[in-house]
Write a protein that holds these residues in place. Structure first.
Motif: not given
Length: 184
Positions: A109, A113, A155, A158
């Motif tokens: 994190d 993003v 990710s 994602v």
């Protein structure tokens, strides 16, 4: 600066938008994503042509120089306060959830993003693109490679959005995936 990078940028933007839509990103985040995708390789302006346009694989030393492009991009755009989210998407697009990315070795994190989306879009396009020194992979092979590296290089969230969006494209051909598995 070179023809490959121009086309690559457009394809990365398209894939990044597809992923962003699957993630239902808010309007402002989608705009930042689009701009970050277009600018993700701007730091390559500072890479010598003999490396950037090389028609054979990079040496270890040349790759270390190429890895400087996110830092160089930040030097170019980092002072523009209104672009901070865009710049972070560009600056951190080679970071990895497992911490093995660059330039900072961020984990999970810690990576925005937008950067994680650009990472998947950028990697997919790099894999399917033919370069002077290698033939591009078939899209289904590259898609599987993205899936196989979920949670380490990419990710998981994602990758799931990429998978969902990719299955809606003309590149998705499950029958070709089965053929390549039988051949190996």
């Amino acid at each position: 600066k070179d023809a490959y990078t121009g086309g690559h940028t457009k394809r990365v933007r398209h894939s990044a938008e597809m992923i962003g839509k699957e993630l239902s990103l808010p309007f402002e985040d989608m705009n930042n994503l689009r701009l970050a995708a277009v600018l993700h390789d701007i730091g390559k302006i500072g890479i010598e042509d003999k490396i950037l346009k090389k028609d054979s694989p990079l040496t270890h030393e040349e790759f270390l120089i190429m890895k400087e492009h996110p830092r160089l991009g930040h030097e170019i755009l980092g002072h523009i306060e209104s672009l901070s989210d865009v710049v972070d998407g560009m600056r951190f697009h080679h970071e990895r959830p497992d911490g093995k990315g660059y330039p900072f070795g961020l984990k999970g994190d810690e990576i925005p993003v937008i950067a994680m989306i650009i990472s998947v879009a950028d990697s997919f396009d790099a894999m399917i693109s033919t370069r002077p020194y290698r033939k591009g992979l078939p899209p289904m092979v590259a898609w599987q490679e993205i899936l196989d590296n979920s949670s380490t290089q990419f990710s998981q969230r994602v990758v799931e959005a990429f998978d969902k969006g990719f299955r809606k494209t003309k590149m998705y051909r499950p029958e070709s995936s089965q053929k390549s598995k039988k051949a190996s």
